[in-house]
Design a protein around this motif. Sequence first.
Motif, PDB file in Angstrom:
ATOM      1  N   ALA A  26      -1.351  -2.903   5.342  1.00 11.88           N
ATOM      2  CA  ALA A  26      -0.265  -1.799   5.157  1.00 11.88           C
ATOM      3  C   ALA A  26       0.718  -1.586   4.098  1.00 11.88           C
ATOM      4  CB  ALA A  26       0.395  -1.520   6.775  1.00 11.88           C
ATOM      5  N   LYS A  27       1.097  -2.823   3.954  1.00 18.75           N
ATOM      6  CA  LYS A  27       2.177  -3.326   2.684  1.00 18.75           C
ATOM      7  C   LYS A  27       1.450  -3.876   1.430  1.00 18.75           C
ATOM      8  CE  LYS A  27       5.794  -2.547   5.406  1.00 18.75           C
ATOM      9  NZ  LYS A  27       6.508  -1.412   4.938  1.00 18.75           N
ATOM     10  N   ARG A  28       0.320  -3.428   1.246  1.00 16.97           N
ATOM     11  CA  ARG A  28      -0.695  -3.741   0.269  1.00 16.97           C
ATOM     12  C   ARG A  28      -0.578  -5.288   0.101  1.00 16.97           C
ATOM     13  NH1 ARG A  28      -1.538   0.474   1.934  1.00 16.97           N
ATOM     14  NH2 ARG A  28      -1.518   2.457   0.875  1.00 16.97           N
ATOM     15  N   ALA A  30       1.569  -7.411   0.170  1.00 16.22           N
ATOM     16  CA  ALA A  30       2.710  -8.189  -0.430  1.00 16.22           C
ATOM     17  C   ALA A  30       3.032  -9.382   0.039  1.00 16.22           C
ATOM     18  CB  ALA A  30       4.020  -6.939  -0.530  1.00 16.22           C
ATOM     19  N   ALA A  66      -0.120  -6.924  -3.793  1.00 18.31           N
ATOM     20  CA  ALA A  66       0.793  -6.274  -4.536  1.00 18.31           C
ATOM     21  C   ALA A  66       1.847  -7.072  -5.185  1.00 18.31           C
ATOM     22  CB  ALA A  66       1.288  -4.775  -3.800  1.00 18.31           C
ATOM     23  N   MET A  68       4.965 -10.003  -4.892  1.00 20.40           N
ATOM     24  CA  MET A  68       6.009 -10.605  -3.875  1.00 20.40           C
ATOM     25  C   MET A  68       6.600  -9.225  -3.377  1.00 20.40           C
ATOM     26  SD  MET A  68       5.504 -13.193  -5.006  1.00 20.40           S
ATOM     27  CE  MET A  68       6.294 -14.162  -3.813  1.00 20.40           C
ATOM     28  N   ASP A  69       6.970  -9.251  -1.909  1.00 20.65           N
ATOM     29  CA  ASP A  69       7.439  -8.357  -1.278  1.00 20.65           C
ATOM     30  C   ASP A  69       8.888  -8.085  -1.644  1.00 20.65           C
ATOM     31  OD1 ASP A  69       8.675  -6.858   0.856  1.00 20.65           O
ATOM     32  OD2 ASP A  69       7.083  -7.230   1.926  1.00 20.65           O
ATOM     33  N   LEU A  70       9.124  -6.787  -2.373  1.00 22.31           N
ATOM     34  CA  LEU A  70      10.399  -6.693  -2.929  1.00 22.31           C
ATOM     35  C   LEU A  70      11.647  -6.469  -2.041  1.00 22.31           C
ATOM     36  CD1 LEU A  70       8.611  -5.569  -5.519  1.00 22.31           C
ATOM     37  CD2 LEU A  70      10.027  -3.949  -5.863  1.00 22.31           C
ATOM     38  N   TRP A 113      -5.556  -3.992  -5.819  1.00 21.28           N
ATOM     39  CA  TRP A 113      -4.243  -4.155  -6.493  1.00 21.28           C
ATOM     40  C   TRP A 113      -3.957  -5.721  -6.765  1.00 21.28           C
ATOM     41  CZ3 TRP A 113      -3.086   0.142  -8.580  1.00 21.28           C
ATOM     42  CH2 TRP A 113      -3.199   1.524  -7.952  1.00 21.28           C
ATOM     43  N   PHE A 115      -0.704  -7.478  -8.438  1.00 27.79           N
ATOM     44  CA  PHE A 115       0.486  -7.293  -9.426  1.00 27.79           C
ATOM     45  C   PHE A 115       1.222  -8.473  -9.396  1.00 27.79           C
ATOM     46  CE2 PHE A 115      -0.160  -2.748  -8.388  1.00 27.79           C
ATOM     47  CZ  PHE A 115      -0.042  -2.156  -9.575  1.00 27.79           C
ATOM     48  N   GLY A 117       3.730 -11.045  -9.077  1.00 25.80           N
ATOM     49  CA  GLY A 117       3.463 -12.689  -8.353  1.00 25.80           C
ATOM     50  C   GLY A 117       2.197 -12.823  -7.883  1.00 25.80           C
ATOM     51  N   SER A 139       3.927  -5.481 -13.304  1.00 24.05           N
ATOM     52  CA  SER A 139       4.991  -4.308 -13.051  1.00 24.05           C
ATOM     53  C   SER A 139       6.570  -4.724 -13.305  1.00 24.05           C
ATOM     54  CB  SER A 139       4.437  -3.756 -11.650  1.00 24.05           C
ATOM     55  OG  SER A 139       4.722  -5.030 -10.826  1.00 24.05           O
ATOM     56  N   TRP A 143      10.576  -2.285 -13.057  1.00 20.98           N
ATOM     57  CA  TRP A 143      11.649  -2.572 -12.087  1.00 20.98           C
ATOM     58  C   TRP A 143      12.824  -3.431 -12.498  1.00 20.98           C
ATOM     59  CZ3 TRP A 143      12.448  -6.623  -8.566  1.00 20.98           C
ATOM     60  CH2 TRP A 143      11.491  -7.603  -8.389  1.00 20.98           C
TER      61      TRP A 143
HETATM   62  N1  COA Z   1       6.867  -5.143  -1.883  1.00 18.82           N
HETATM   63  C1  COA Z   1       7.375  -4.465  -0.754  1.00 18.82           C
HETATM   64  N2  COA Z   1       6.717  -3.415  -0.096  1.00 18.82           N
HETATM   65  C2  COA Z   1       5.386  -3.017  -0.816  1.00 18.82           C
HETATM   66  C3  COA Z   1       5.037  -3.779  -2.176  1.00 18.82           C
HETATM   67  C4  COA Z   1       5.870  -4.726  -2.547  1.00 18.82           C
HETATM   68  N3  COA Z   1       5.282  -5.365  -3.684  1.00 18.82           N
HETATM   69  N4  COA Z   1       3.915  -3.114  -2.528  1.00 18.82           N
HETATM   70  C5  COA Z   1       3.721  -1.964  -1.509  1.00 18.82           C
HETATM   71  N5  COA Z   1       4.767  -2.091  -0.550  1.00 18.82           N
HETATM   72  C6  COA Z   1       4.547  -1.249   0.631  1.00 18.82           C
HETATM   73  C7  COA Z   1       5.437   0.100   0.257  1.00 18.82           C
HETATM   74  O1  COA Z   1       6.683   0.185   0.264  1.00 18.82           O
HETATM   75  C8  COA Z   1       4.784   0.949   1.373  1.00 18.82           C
HETATM   76  O2  COA Z   1       5.570   0.533   2.444  1.00 18.82           O
HETATM   77  P1  COA Z   1       6.068   1.858   3.714  1.00 18.82           P
HETATM   78  O3  COA Z   1       4.432   2.339   4.156  1.00 18.82           O
HETATM   79  O4  COA Z   1       6.745   1.368   4.548  1.00 18.82           O
HETATM   80  O5  COA Z   1       6.405   2.837   2.764  1.00 18.82           O
HETATM   81  C9  COA Z   1       3.541   0.386   1.592  1.00 18.82           C
HETATM   82  O6  COA Z   1       3.551  -0.895   1.172  1.00 18.82           O
HETATM   83  C10 COA Z   1       2.317   1.069   0.918  1.00 18.82           C
HETATM   84  O7  COA Z   1       2.583   1.180  -0.364  1.00 18.82           O
HETATM   85  P2  COA Z   1       2.287   2.630  -1.275  1.00 18.82           P
HETATM   86  O8  COA Z   1       3.098   2.392  -2.288  1.00 18.82           O
HETATM   87  O9  COA Z   1       2.519   3.821  -0.324  1.00 18.82           O
HETATM   88  O10 COA Z   1       0.717   2.387  -1.537  1.00 18.82           O
HETATM   89  P3  COA Z   1      -0.163   2.962  -2.702  1.00 18.82           P
HETATM   90  O11 COA Z   1      -1.588   2.657  -2.401  1.00 18.82           O
HETATM   91  O12 COA Z   1       0.358   4.249  -2.900  1.00 18.82           O
HETATM   92  O13 COA Z   1       0.385   2.167  -4.119  1.00 18.82           O
HETATM   93  C11 COA Z   1       0.826   0.062  -5.164  1.00 18.82           C
HETATM   94  C12 COA Z   1      -0.056   0.551  -3.995  1.00 18.82           C
HETATM   95  C13 COA Z   1       0.420  -1.399  -5.089  1.00 18.82           C
HETATM   96  C14 COA Z   1       0.666   0.804  -6.527  1.00 18.82           C
HETATM   97  C15 COA Z   1       2.365   0.473  -4.954  1.00 18.82           C
HETATM   98  O14 COA Z   1       2.760   0.095  -3.617  1.00 18.82           O
HETATM   99  C16 COA Z   1       3.360  -0.760  -5.784  1.00 18.82           C
HETATM  100  O15 COA Z   1       3.763  -0.260  -6.990  1.00 18.82           O
HETATM  101  N6  COA Z   1       3.766  -1.736  -5.431  1.00 18.82           N
HETATM  102  C17 COA Z   1       4.596  -2.454  -6.117  1.00 18.82           C
HETATM  103  C18 COA Z   1       3.727  -3.345  -6.792  1.00 18.82           C
HETATM  104  C19 COA Z   1       4.799  -4.345  -7.693  1.00 18.82           C
HETATM  105  O16 COA Z   1       5.739  -3.680  -8.347  1.00 18.82           O
HETATM  106  N7  COA Z   1       4.855  -5.565  -7.289  1.00 18.82           N
HETATM  107  C20 COA Z   1       5.044  -6.534  -8.119  1.00 18.82           C
HETATM  108  C21 COA Z   1       6.098  -7.352  -7.359  1.00 18.82           C
HETATM  109  S1  COA Z   1       6.350  -8.969  -8.290  1.00 18.82           S
END
Ligand code: COA
Length: 280
Positions: A26-28, A30, A66, A68-70, A113, A115, A117, A139, A143
């Motif tokens: 659910a949090k991909r 992370a 995805a 590290m968890d932001l 995915w 990304f 970390g 990515s 940010w």
């Molecule tokens: N940190 C924290 N939460 C994350 C996360 C991350 N790296 N990646 C995904 N999530 C969470 C979202 O906030 C969302 O939470 P919610 O359901 O409580 O709103 C949930 O996971 C699903 O993510 P969502 O963006 O809706 O899924 P998607 O399939 O449309 O997109 C990604 C997937 C991976 C493209 C997108 O989530 C994203 O860009 N994530 C960040 C990737 C990133 O920059 N990682 C680098 C960290 S060093």
Amino acid sequence: MSEEQADTVIYTVEDGIAWVWFSRPAKRNAMSPKLNRRMMEVLDEIEYREDVGVLVLGGQGTAWSAGMDLKEYFRETEANGLRGVRKSQSESYGWFRRLRWFQKPTIAMVNGWCFGGGFGPLFACDLAICSQEAKFGLSEINWGILPGGGVTKVVVDLLSMRDAMWLTLTGDLIDGAQASAMRLVNECVPADQLESRTAEVARMLLQKNPVTLKFAKDAVRRVGLMTYDEAEDYLVRLQEAMNFHDKTEGRKEGIRQFIDEKSYKPGLGAYDKDRAKAQS
Ligand code: COA
């Protein structure tokens, strides 16, 4: 409902293969502090199990990880000051390091995915196989941070300078085929073949002498920073240490089965290790 640490990583062991899964779909997937702590526990639990010969690291759902968890890894630990930041860094870097030097060979099986970390565990795995549907990206630039936690080092070690710079500065996504062409992964296969191909590679590794696998994988990681003479000397010592640790005397058995028995050809496959001296 709050997430239990135990649920963030799951694993099964089947026929010598430990299938370890990032399990926060659910949090991909992370990587949160809970996941990082759980992953270290899991590595502890399986590293020396005799029924584990290869570790595969996969991702549940649409992501491998995805990154590290932001929220939980960055924002919430930063709220606890330097102590909180350093603690969460040591937990994540700790299991990446543990995986880099894991006792058994490791395969990253990248389904979706990957990304930022996520490149840490990707590099920590000895081999990597991805699906055509996998998507990789740095990515961080999007940010406002640089690829830290070793990630810049990972891409510079694995890729050409141009590719490393491109991914770092643009944050562009690449797909599985591009990742394979850049040699970020060994192979890219159709999604429906990802698990079967990974299992096939794992089974191939299971045929090899396990002591040799550990020494050989460490050698590949270590010699890169050595001069030729240092590497030559290190490899002589490593081979001698390996001979000492391999209580099956596999090297002698390998020569015997080829030269005396003529039962296999080393150029075409591994000797039958089940007929080597019983391990002590
Ligand atoms: N940190 C924290 N939460 C994350 C996360 C991350 N790296 N990646 C995904 N999530 C969470 C979202 O906030 C969302 O939470 P919610 O359901 O409580 O709103 C949930 O996971 C699903 O993510 P969502 O963006 O809706 O899924 P998607 O399939 O449309 O997109 C990604 C997937 C991976 C493209 C997108 O989530 C994203 O860009 N994530 C960040 C990737 C990133 O920059 N990682 C680098 C960290 S060093």
